[in-house]
Enzyme design. Sequence first.
Site, PDB file in Angstrom:
ATOM      1  N   HIS A 177      38.539  25.865  74.888  1.00 38.64           N
ATOM      2  CA  HIS A 177      39.067  26.578  73.726  1.00 38.64           C
ATOM      3  C   HIS A 177      39.997  27.710  74.163  1.00 38.64           C
ATOM      4  O   HIS A 177      39.972  28.814  73.596  1.00 38.64           O
ATOM      5  CB  HIS A 177      37.930  27.107  72.855  1.00 38.64           C
ATOM      6  CG  HIS A 177      38.260  27.104  71.404  1.00 38.64           C
ATOM      7  ND1 HIS A 177      39.305  27.843  70.885  1.00 38.64           N
ATOM      8  CD2 HIS A 177      37.714  26.443  70.369  1.00 38.64           C
ATOM      9  CE1 HIS A 177      39.357  27.639  69.588  1.00 38.64           C
ATOM     10  NE2 HIS A 177      38.408  26.785  69.243  1.00 38.64           N
ATOM     11  N   GLU A 197      43.142  22.027  71.793  1.00 37.63           N
ATOM     12  CA  GLU A 197      41.842  21.593  72.292  1.00 37.63           C
ATOM     13  C   GLU A 197      41.799  20.075  72.439  1.00 37.63           C
ATOM     14  O   GLU A 197      41.586  19.354  71.466  1.00 37.63           O
ATOM     15  CB  GLU A 197      40.755  22.062  71.319  1.00 37.63           C
ATOM     16  CG  GLU A 197      40.836  23.547  70.974  1.00 37.63           C
ATOM     17  CD  GLU A 197      40.225  23.858  69.605  1.00 37.63           C
ATOM     18  OE1 GLU A 197      39.155  23.328  69.273  1.00 37.63           O
ATOM     19  OE2 GLU A 197      40.854  24.621  68.847  1.00 37.63           O
TER      20      GLU A 197
HETATM   21  C1  FUC Z   1      38.786  25.569  66.105  1.00 37.46           C
HETATM   22  C2  FUC Z   1      38.720  25.327  64.642  1.00 37.46           C
HETATM   23  C3  FUC Z   1      37.695  26.030  63.910  1.00 37.46           C
HETATM   24  C4  FUC Z   1      37.210  27.346  64.412  1.00 37.46           C
HETATM   25  C5  FUC Z   1      37.257  27.488  65.910  1.00 37.46           C
HETATM   26  C6  FUC Z   1      37.159  28.849  66.435  1.00 37.46           C
HETATM   27  O1  FUC Z   1      38.403  24.484  66.859  1.00 37.46           O
HETATM   28  O2  FUC Z   1      38.722  23.974  64.286  1.00 37.46           O
HETATM   29  O3  FUC Z   1      37.974  26.090  62.546  1.00 37.46           O
HETATM   30  O4  FUC Z   1      37.707  28.384  63.735  1.00 37.46           O
HETATM   31  O5  FUC Z   1      38.176  26.724  66.557  1.00 37.46           O
END
Ligand code: FUC
Length: 339
Positions: A173, A305
């Site tokens: 992320h 992601e």
């Molecule tokens: C992403 C989004 C989500 C969320 C997150 C922090 O993957 O799909 O809505 O806010 O990250």
Amino acid sequence: MSKKEVFSEFNGETIYKLSLTNQNNMSISCLSYGANWYELLVPTKNGKQNLLLNFPTIEDYVRTNEYLNMSIGRTASRIGKGEFVLDQQTYHVDHNEGGNTLHGGPHGFNRLNWESRIQGNQIIFDRRITPADDSFPGTLDVTITYTLTNDNQVLIDYKAKSDALTVFNPTSHAYWNLNADDRNVNNLNLYVRSAEHLELDHEKIPTGKTVKNSGTPYDFRHLKPIGQAIEGLQDIPEKGIDDVYILDDHDDSLPDAILENPEQKISVEFYTERNAIVLFTSNAFGEDQPFINKTGQPQVGVALEAQTAPNAIFDSRFGDFTIDKGQPRHYQTKYRVIF
Ligand code: FUC
């Protein structure tokens, strides 16, 4: 050059920071908490510039709940009602977003302090995760490796093996911002090799349908400023992008996405063998998020992601992220940095 040092103490555990530098003076660092990608530093004429967002303390990462640069697992994105079927058996895993399970639930990879070490040009994180830890079936042995090469690539490898049939759909992320100054990412150009994205319901669970990107603000098949897409999305509640892009047929030689700072001539190419990228433009971010060197604001960063489309869990047309007992699984995401 490499270094492992103490970052802080948290909940009675020691959090480590691990760093690598290559021959071109590009560095990465990671934190053992969440197997987090803390920095990607490139040399510029004004010193080193971090291309990722980051926070000063572990407490900030835990409090803000935006998964900032965390390793995500066992399953990226949302599982509706935390429910899925494997080999005719229905499983219910813990919820953390209304009744749904987001990014592996309340005890996901991002909440663990991982075993950590440096080996050559790699930062390696290991963990054993049991059903008692996170409510998913199967005891899973996971290794996440960050590799820094001398041709300015960062590779993230995710390897896992389970003692029972289970699911494994990890991602990073990482939030990117290629501006040296305090601007958000609206001036950066983005390309995504994708002709369609998933239709989502009001809880952001895939409906099973897809939507064509062509002719909509979601279309990034040609490099364009992120801000141009955001302008076109002011009428939807999110006022930005938080969507699952389905990638065109895989081709190893083609980047699946490119993020570019045209003024500074810095860009990052993303390569994945997975079939989807969730594109998230940090739409509701604000000043309560104490980023180092950036003011919290909408579009302060963009996350790309790489993952298997999350609805593969109930619809095999979108892939398969189940793993059998004893069957190792390996995914790799590659980031090529040009500066
Ligand atoms: C992403 C989004 C989500 C969320 C997150 C922090 O993957 O799909 O809505 O806010 O990250």
